[in-house]
Design an enzyme around this catalytic site. Sequence first.
Site, mmCIF file in Angstrom:
data_model
loop_
_atom_site.group_PDB
_atom_site.id
_atom_site.type_symbol
_atom_site.label_atom_id
_atom_site.label_comp_id
_atom_site.label_asym_id
_atom_site.label_seq_id
_atom_site.Cartn_x
_atom_site.Cartn_y
_atom_site.Cartn_z
ATOM 1 N N HIS A 174 0.843 -1.210 0.000
ATOM 2 C CA HIS A 174 0.000 0.000 0.000
ATOM 3 C C HIS A 174 0.877 1.259 0.000
ATOM 4 C CE1 HIS A 174 -2.994 2.851 1.443
ATOM 5 N NE2 HIS A 174 -3.880 1.934 1.765
ATOM 6 N N GLU A 276 -0.986 1.502 -5.276
ATOM 7 C CA GLU A 276 -0.731 0.286 -4.518
ATOM 8 C C GLU A 276 -0.678 -0.937 -5.435
ATOM 9 O OE1 GLU A 276 -3.779 0.248 -1.415
ATOM 10 O OE2 GLU A 276 -3.957 2.412 -1.674
#
Length: 305
Positions: A174, A276
């Site tokens: 992420h 991400e």
Amino acid sequence: MTGLDREAARLQERFGRPGVILFEAGALGGVVAVLRAGDGVCVVALQGAQVLSWIPQPAEPDVLWLSPMSKLGTGKALRGGIPVCWPWFGPYTDATAGLPAHGFVRTAAWTVESTSATQDRTALTLGVALTEQQQTIAGHLSATLRVTLGTELELYLTTANAGTTPVTISEALHSYFAVGDIENAYVTGLDGRSYLDQLTGLEAVQNGPVTFDRETDRIYWDTSGSLAVGDKTVKRAIGIASAGSASTVVWNPWLEKSARLGDMPPGSHRHMLCVETANAGPRSAVVIAPGQTHTLSCRISSNKT
Ligand code: BG6
């Protein structure tokens, strides 16, 4: 000497490498590993196996954004760097189960499995296994995250299924990238890809680079390959080459949502952009057969423009 200092010293004795890998009780209140290779420096927290910082050259601003409100050891995931979302991405499928968003391991204490260093590359591998109780929910899974620092920063998240039945996971590296000004930043490499707009629930097709003037939360499908974050303010392009990844999440909470999150100072949404590397959402979950492994990886580069 505090308990954290003792833990850092123990790790340093076993896994540290003079000049290139240093374990220390970081200012954020937890143990971090500081990796060096060439001119680059990268900091990784053992909590969550979260990369917190990567500065490729001394004069260059950090490639990663980390909220100044971040603190380790609070039971809450740090906002910034590269959190590992695993073994699910986003909210757990059963909203009534009371399980954390983005899986079990963002706040877990990962263990150091190994370190290595050659003349131009330094690497750290951290590992985590689900507890018995977590296994009843998510399967007999364990994960390793290998972080390799050279002229680029590489992350390899490998999941192993030691159970006797196939397990379905979703996951993400992420990454919170630092940008000079979100309205001067854009993402290339997604032109023509379809995406799920998580704010409306609608599907759409990307036309040209992704630009930002409001809250954005999208899962782009079929995105394995190379993307870049262009930054006209800092004048650099951050390249992201992924493998084992079928989707890419693009997220900026903008003003109101970042105020609701409670761990971002006012206006800081202007200086971050999440792109991400993922297997996220129903269209890109991964099934891992018994005894098998799966690796999700990204290679991040930073280039002046
Ligand atoms: C993103 C999601 O990946 O993570 C967003 O697409 C979510 O929907 C964001 O809000 C942050 O999640 P969290 O749990 O770190 O606040």
